[in-house]
Each structure stands twice: as C-alpha cells, then as structure tokens.
Design a protein around this motif. Structure first.
Motif, mmCIF file in Angstrom:
data_model
loop_
_atom_site.group_PDB
_atom_site.id
_atom_site.type_symbol
_atom_site.label_atom_id
_atom_site.label_comp_id
_atom_site.label_asym_id
_atom_site.label_seq_id
_atom_site.Cartn_x
_atom_site.Cartn_y
_atom_site.Cartn_z
ATOM 1 N N LYS A 37 0.942 -1.227 0.086
ATOM 2 C CA LYS A 37 -0.401 0.294 -0.176
ATOM 3 C C LYS A 37 1.036 0.986 0.103
ATOM 4 O O LYS A 37 1.219 1.328 1.093
ATOM 5 N N VAL A 38 0.808 1.739 -0.981
ATOM 6 C CA VAL A 38 1.702 3.166 -1.341
ATOM 7 C C VAL A 38 1.089 4.574 -1.161
ATOM 8 O O VAL A 38 -0.551 4.825 -0.899
ATOM 9 N N ARG A 39 1.300 5.956 -0.877
ATOM 10 C CA ARG A 39 0.857 6.694 -0.360
ATOM 11 C C ARG A 39 0.737 8.034 -1.632
ATOM 12 O O ARG A 39 2.157 8.013 -1.705
ATOM 13 N N PHE A 40 0.258 7.861 -2.546
ATOM 14 C CA PHE A 40 1.279 9.614 -3.576
ATOM 15 C C PHE A 40 0.872 10.929 -3.439
ATOM 16 O O PHE A 40 -0.430 11.373 -3.038
ATOM 17 N N PHE A 101 -3.136 10.455 -1.904
ATOM 18 C CA PHE A 101 -3.803 9.173 -2.406
ATOM 19 C C PHE A 101 -3.602 7.987 -2.522
ATOM 20 O O PHE A 101 -2.203 7.526 -2.494
ATOM 21 N N LYS A 102 -4.278 7.491 -2.057
ATOM 22 C CA LYS A 102 -3.198 5.914 -1.768
ATOM 23 C C LYS A 102 -3.823 5.190 -2.518
ATOM 24 O O LYS A 102 -4.846 4.946 -3.077
ATOM 25 N N ALA A 103 -2.956 3.710 -3.053
ATOM 26 C CA ALA A 103 -3.385 3.000 -4.035
ATOM 27 C C ALA A 103 -2.400 1.583 -3.504
ATOM 28 O O ALA A 103 -1.391 1.020 -2.532
ATOM 29 N N THR A 104 -2.727 0.886 -4.326
ATOM 30 C CA THR A 104 -1.995 -0.861 -4.194
ATOM 31 C C THR A 104 -0.655 -0.958 -5.629
ATOM 32 O O THR A 104 -1.212 -1.328 -6.772
ATOM 33 N N VAL A 168 5.979 6.537 0.105
ATOM 34 C CA VAL A 168 5.328 8.315 -0.896
ATOM 35 C C VAL A 168 5.877 8.258 -1.723
ATOM 36 O O VAL A 168 6.859 8.655 -2.011
ATOM 37 N N LEU A 169 5.800 8.351 -2.834
ATOM 38 C CA LEU A 169 5.874 8.254 -4.419
ATOM 39 C C LEU A 169 4.974 9.701 -4.996
ATOM 40 O O LEU A 169 3.316 10.199 -5.149
#
Length: 300
Positions: A37-40, A101-104, A168-169
């Motif tokens: 799980k990352v966050r943009f 914004f979170k994404a997998t 965090v990206l």
C-alpha cells in the motif's frame, strides 16, 4: 519546444529523487511480488508559455480538478503488471491537488508507475508493455466552453523501486490538452455583425504519455468537421476573445496544421496556427500539450 517536454521529464525525475525513488537499496527475493500500500503526492506541472504567444497560466479552479485516476505499473522489463492496473474514481470528490491518494502496487525493482487522470472511463484496455503505452492515443473531447473544461485529462509518472507499505511517491501531472485563446481585433473601420469563427484540422486524439519526439498524429486523429463559434457583433476597433481546448496538434507540416477562419459580411480572414510566428523560416506548426497559446487575429 522539445525543451518543454525535456523540462517536464527532468522535473519528474527530480520529484522521484526527492522521495527516494532513485534509491540504491534493492528488494530481497522474498519481498518482490508482494502487494504493498503506497501513497501518492500529486502536483501539477505549470502550464507553459510559448514565447510571446502564451503568457498566462491555466485556471486552477477549473482546469486542475481530479475526478478519477488510473494507476498502471510496469516492471523493469516494461511489462504491465496487469493485476495492479486499477481505476480509482473519487466518488464525487475533486481537488486541485491530491496529497494523500492511496493505491495498491507490487513490490518491484525499477518500476515505472503511470497515472492517467480524468478519463471518466473505467473500461479502457491498456497496452501490455511500456513502449506501446508511450505511443497510445486517447480520445479527448474538444471544447469551446471555458466553464465546462473541468475534467482535464492528465498523465504523470514515477520511476524507482516500489519497496513497501507506507512508501510516498511524488509525481507531477501534465495536461494532455492545448488551450487556445483567440483574440479577434476588428480593424476594418466598420462594425462586424453575424460573424462566425471556425477551426479546422482539430485533433480529437491525444498522446497519453508525455515524451520527446512524438510521432505526427495519424490522419484519423482529426475531426473531419470544423469547430464553429459565432458572434453577434464586434464594434469597430473592438475585440472579442474565443477559447478552445483541443488535443495537442503534433503535426509534421502545414497540411495538418490547425487553421482559423473568421467570416462576416461576405468577407473571410484566415490564419494558420503554430508554435512559431508565421514569418519564421522552418515554421513549427505543432501545438504542444500543457501549453496556453494566445493568438491575435487583426481583421483589416
């Protein structure tokens, strides 16, 4: 104008460096392939001017809203990790920037993660490799209504190692559209009444991915009809402005260049648009993405 795209790519790389995507740490074999799980943190690349022909920024309250986001992850060999291609609608929410914004994603080394924004289409079939994605054209809607251009298609990317939960990206988004501000000056000495403004060679397909040396658009990327506006009157020595949003016109010559024709009282005035001025040698007719062009047409 290639410098504009070069600047965008350099800014994206700087954003990656600032968030560690240029890190030298490698993943263990046990970590590779796991869901994380990352966050943009998404920002907006400023709209570019083109010499004296484009001087004002896009209107952020109208043109930078984010409604939906596609997330595509390519591995180090440029193959799309299809199971992690996901469409994230924002469920009625919108914002100028998305900070959380979170994404997998999949833990992987040397990934390229692309974000395609505001397609309003959860059914798009994406190419299965990065080179094909770079060449992909997306249908976009031309508009002459400034107030309705509130779903601006955009694309951004991040490159580096996807390492684990909470990473965090940061990515910068580039608009896929060109904005044209046409200023019509009436210098005929008489009032103009019942006139029309027509754009020809209007592209309706845009490259999704911003890159240098894009190929000229194919013939079927242009609408066969002119894009028309009208005006009731323009007084003598007065002017009127018209706004247009079109796909960037990546063309190799005058044949597919966007043209403007103004007609009133049985008279016609025409001009061919381009990044460089009409009197320049080896004129550049391309109209680039993420640019705001102002053209002045003096009617005499």
């Amino acid at each position: 104008m290639k410098d504009k795209l070069t600047k965008y790519i350099l800014l994206c790389l700087l954003a990656c460096i600032g968030t560690g995507c240029e890190q030298t740490d490698t993943l263990s074999n046990a970590e590779i392939g796991k869901e994380v799980k990352v966050r943009f943190s998404l920002g907006m690349l400023p709209a570019e001017g083109t010499g004296t022909r484009a001087s004002a920024p896009h209107v952020p309250e109208v043109e930078n809203l984010i409604y939906d986001i596609w997330v595509l992850q390519f591995n180090e060999n440029g193959i799309l990790l299809d199971t992690k291609t996901k469409y994230y609608p924002r469920e009625g929410e919108s914002g100028l920037f998305v900070e959380n914004f979170k994404a997998t994603l999949i833990a992987a080394q040397n990934s390229t993660v692309c974000l395609v924004v505001n397609t309003n289409d959860p059914t798009i079939s994406w190419p299965n490799n990065f080179p094909a994605f770079q060449r992909m054209l997306l249908d976009v809607q031309a508009s002459n209504d400034l107030s309705r251009r509130d779903r601006m298609p955009m694309c951004g990317y991040w490159q580096g190692n996807v390492t684990g939960d909470g990473q965090v990206l940061s990515a910068l988004l580039c608009r896929m559209m060109t904005r044209i501000n046409l200023v019509v000056n009436n210098q005929t000495g008489d009032a103009l009444a019942g006139g029309t403004v027509a754009l020809k060679n209007v592209p309706t397909r845009a490259y999704v991915y911003p890159r240098i040396n894009q190929e000229a658009l194919p013939d079927d990327a242009y609408t066969s009809e002119s894009f028309n506006d009208s005006f009731a009157s323009i007084a003598s020595e007065a002017s009127q402005e018209f706004y247009y949003y079109i796909a960037p016109n990546i063309c190799s010559g005058e044949g597919h260049a966007t043209k403007v024709t103004v007609t009133s009282g049985g008279k016609t005035w025409s001009v061919t648009l381009g990044t460089s001025a009409p009197d320049e040698s080896d004129r550049i007719y391309t109209l680039y993405a993420n640019n705001y062009y102002t053209f002045t047409l003096n009617l005499k």
